[in-house]
Write an enzyme that holds these catalytic residues in place. Sequence first.
Site, mmCIF file in Angstrom:
data_model
loop_
_atom_site.group_PDB
_atom_site.id
_atom_site.type_symbol
_atom_site.label_atom_id
_atom_site.label_comp_id
_atom_site.label_asym_id
_atom_site.label_seq_id
_atom_site.Cartn_x
_atom_site.Cartn_y
_atom_site.Cartn_z
ATOM 1 N N GLY A 14 0.837 -1.204 0.000
ATOM 2 C CA GLY A 14 0.000 0.000 0.000
ATOM 3 C C GLY A 14 0.867 1.248 0.000
ATOM 4 O O GLY A 14 1.841 1.323 0.737
ATOM 5 N N THR A 143 5.061 1.956 5.672
ATOM 6 C CA THR A 143 3.648 1.574 5.758
ATOM 7 C C THR A 143 2.924 2.555 6.668
ATOM 8 O O THR A 143 3.430 2.893 7.746
ATOM 9 C CB THR A 143 3.406 0.137 6.281
ATOM 10 O OG1 THR A 143 2.010 0.012 6.585
ATOM 11 C CG2 THR A 143 4.179 -0.258 7.514
ATOM 12 N N ASP A 145 0.486 1.742 8.246
ATOM 13 C CA ASP A 145 -0.034 0.934 9.363
ATOM 14 C C ASP A 145 0.872 0.963 10.599
ATOM 15 O O ASP A 145 0.442 0.626 11.698
ATOM 16 C CB ASP A 145 -0.221 -0.528 8.933
ATOM 17 C CG ASP A 145 -1.239 -0.683 7.818
ATOM 18 O OD1 ASP A 145 -1.919 0.310 7.491
ATOM 19 O OD2 ASP A 145 -1.345 -1.790 7.258
ATOM 20 N N MET A 191 -7.889 3.132 8.434
ATOM 21 C CA MET A 191 -7.122 1.957 7.973
ATOM 22 C C MET A 191 -6.164 1.444 9.054
ATOM 23 O O MET A 191 -6.017 2.052 10.116
ATOM 24 C CB MET A 191 -6.326 2.315 6.724
ATOM 25 C CG MET A 191 -7.127 2.274 5.443
ATOM 26 S SD MET A 191 -6.042 2.611 4.041
ATOM 27 C CE MET A 191 -7.117 2.153 2.682
ATOM 28 N N GLY A 192 -5.461 0.385 8.727
ATOM 29 C CA GLY A 192 -4.463 -0.142 9.658
ATOM 30 C C GLY A 192 -4.543 -1.648 9.834
ATOM 31 O O GLY A 192 -3.779 -2.240 10.590
ATOM 32 N N ARG A 193 -5.523 -2.243 9.170
ATOM 33 C CA ARG A 193 -5.698 -3.687 9.232
ATOM 34 C C ARG A 193 -5.745 -4.197 10.671
ATOM 35 O O ARG A 193 -6.631 -3.814 11.399
ATOM 36 C CB ARG A 193 -4.597 -4.378 8.444
ATOM 37 C CG ARG A 193 -5.192 -5.577 7.750
ATOM 38 C CD ARG A 193 -4.395 -6.293 6.743
ATOM 39 N NE ARG A 193 -3.394 -5.660 6.005
ATOM 40 C CZ ARG A 193 -3.433 -5.468 4.680
ATOM 41 N NH1 ARG A 193 -4.515 -5.801 4.017
ATOM 42 N NH2 ARG A 193 -2.414 -4.950 4.050
ATOM 43 N N GLU A 248 -10.735 -0.150 10.691
ATOM 44 C CA GLU A 248 -11.337 -0.998 9.655
ATOM 45 C C GLU A 248 -11.261 -2.474 10.053
ATOM 46 O O GLU A 248 -12.025 -3.295 9.574
ATOM 47 C CB GLU A 248 -10.601 -0.811 8.326
ATOM 48 C CG GLU A 248 -9.111 -1.197 8.398
ATOM 49 C CD GLU A 248 -8.368 -1.145 7.062
ATOM 50 O OE1 GLU A 248 -8.943 -0.696 6.068
ATOM 51 O OE2 GLU A 248 -7.194 -1.578 7.038
ATOM 52 N N GLN A 304 -6.334 8.934 3.508
ATOM 53 C CA GLN A 304 -5.390 9.018 4.617
ATOM 54 C C GLN A 304 -3.963 8.631 4.216
ATOM 55 O O GLN A 304 -3.010 8.959 4.904
ATOM 56 C CB GLN A 304 -5.856 8.173 5.807
ATOM 57 C CG GLN A 304 -5.966 6.698 5.515
ATOM 58 C CD GLN A 304 -6.965 5.993 6.403
ATOM 59 O OE1 GLN A 304 -6.776 5.901 7.594
ATOM 60 N NE2 GLN A 304 -8.036 5.478 5.826
ATOM 61 N N ARG A 305 -3.796 7.913 3.109
ATOM 62 C CA ARG A 305 -2.435 7.549 2.733
ATOM 63 C C ARG A 305 -1.938 8.345 1.522
ATOM 64 O O ARG A 305 -0.813 8.165 1.077
ATOM 65 C CB ARG A 305 -2.304 6.048 2.503
ATOM 66 C CG ARG A 305 -3.067 5.529 1.328
ATOM 67 C CD ARG A 305 -2.923 4.011 1.208
ATOM 68 N NE ARG A 305 -3.486 3.570 -0.049
ATOM 69 C CZ ARG A 305 -3.923 2.360 -0.298
ATOM 70 N NH1 ARG A 305 -3.854 1.443 0.655
ATOM 71 N NH2 ARG A 305 -4.396 2.038 -1.465
HETATM 72 O O1 F6P Z 1 -1.174 -1.945 4.230
HETATM 73 C C1 F6P Z 1 -1.526 -0.623 4.086
HETATM 74 C C2 F6P Z 1 -2.996 -0.470 3.865
HETATM 75 O O2 F6P Z 1 -3.250 0.882 3.585
HETATM 76 C C3 F6P Z 1 -3.889 -0.991 5.017
HETATM 77 O O3 F6P Z 1 -4.039 -0.067 6.040
HETATM 78 C C4 F6P Z 1 -5.165 -1.283 4.304
HETATM 79 O O4 F6P Z 1 -5.914 -2.274 4.953
HETATM 80 C C5 F6P Z 1 -4.683 -1.794 2.994
HETATM 81 O O5 F6P Z 1 -3.440 -1.198 2.752
HETATM 82 C C6 F6P Z 1 -5.614 -1.504 1.856
HETATM 83 O O6 F6P Z 1 -5.053 -1.985 0.709
HETATM 84 P P1 F6P Z 1 -5.674 -1.848 -0.728
HETATM 85 O O7 F6P Z 1 -5.597 -0.409 -1.116
HETATM 86 O O8 F6P Z 1 -4.835 -2.733 -1.577
HETATM 87 O O9 F6P Z 1 -7.101 -2.294 -0.603
#
Ligand code: F6P
Length: 421
Positions: A14, A143, A145, A191-193, A248, A304-305
């Site tokens: 990501g 990352t 995260d 986000m952050g899994r 999330e 956010q990213r």
């Molecule tokens: O690993 C970074 C991240 O931004 C996580 O926080 C998020 O769950 C994931 O990537 C989302 O990924 P994608 O954009 O591939 O759905």
Amino acid sequence: MAKKRNIIVGQSGGPTAVINSSLAGVYKNAIERGFDKVYGMIHGIQGLLDENYVDLSTQIHSELDIELLKRTPSAFLGSCRYKLPEIHEDKAVYEKIFEILNKLDIDSFIYIGGNDSMDTIKKLSDYAILTGQNQKFLGVPKTIDNDLALTDHTPGFGSAAKYIGVSTKEIIRDSLGLSYKKSSITIIEIMGRNAGWLTGASALAQSEESEGPDLIYLPEIPFDIDKFLENVKALLAKKSTIVIAVSEGIKLADGRYVCELGSSVDYVDVFGHKQLTGTANYLASFLSEKIGCKTRGIELSTLQRSASHMASRVDIDEAFMVGGAAVKAADEGDTGKMVVIDRVSDDPYMSATGIYDVHRIANEEKLVPRNWMNKEGTYVTKDFIDYVKPLIQGDYSPIMVNGMPRHLVLNTKGTRKPAKK
Ligand code: F6P
């Protein structure tokens, strides 16, 4: 001075607001250290396998380009989520990669990524040693995260944390403005899994003039939906406007993600990560049904990213620093390692780079420690906020053209004109 061999750099996983600052750090340091060519993999190792790469000297022509690159969100080279097979499972993939590396006369391979991407560095460095090849493989942490082991924090986290803190503060103001004689509940999904670092950063919205979010739910603690309803009802008895931050990745005690309770998306990536989306909307509908007041779910999602207009100066500078440190380490003979950031002091904030064996980092997840959350699991502590605060400081003004930020974008034909002031 005899020219050194070449270096190749890729971006993976990501993206973040500062991943390109690490790329700029790699490029600048590689040139300064006398590497001959600096190649960029287009879409990481997956693109490299298709012999998709670019000579970065056709893309970066000046100091201004370096400055633009540092301020450009998303992966300039393109990213991928690609899992290399185990070496014993499919040697042919490795043979192909090393054939390409040898053809390009690569001395050092640098990969900017998170824990899944460090798995690539681990496997490639293992294969090189196993087969007696002399390329060096180095990881650069990245990352939003913030879940990489052994580094104090990861580039990308500080800027995302800053965006989340600021956005939460602005959302709180917005909802308070409409609070006359009516209740409202806003749920912000972050986000952050499996790691709650980013969601916890919503607490940065607390200040002299802002209470901050009312409740914060991290994925580290099982989510109890009945208790959640109770907490919200208790708050509504005292105030009419409630703002809640949820990760999330919050899960019920039985292991199901809360987002799976609603109309969830079934996509799962090659690393087995389910696409997480819809938690805020599910909880907003749930509360609307149970309580009957106005509710709204807000998913910050990719904003956010990619919010480079809100990036932290500390973060951009550290991202650049770790890129350069990886080149230095490779040039000095290190391999199979990842650069880390060590916090030297908090006040004034100072950091330095270190380096660790990537086997200790790949596929590991660093979670928020339990004692950085309150007893009920509904907020983060002062220690958490003190840890994050230095990482969001300062800014880099975007380079604005006609009222919009200018970005540096890849031209695969290699004919991009140098940026003009
Ligand atoms: O690993 C970074 C991240 O931004 C996580 O926080 C998020 O769950 C994931 O990537 C989302 O990924 P994608 O954009 O591939 O759905």
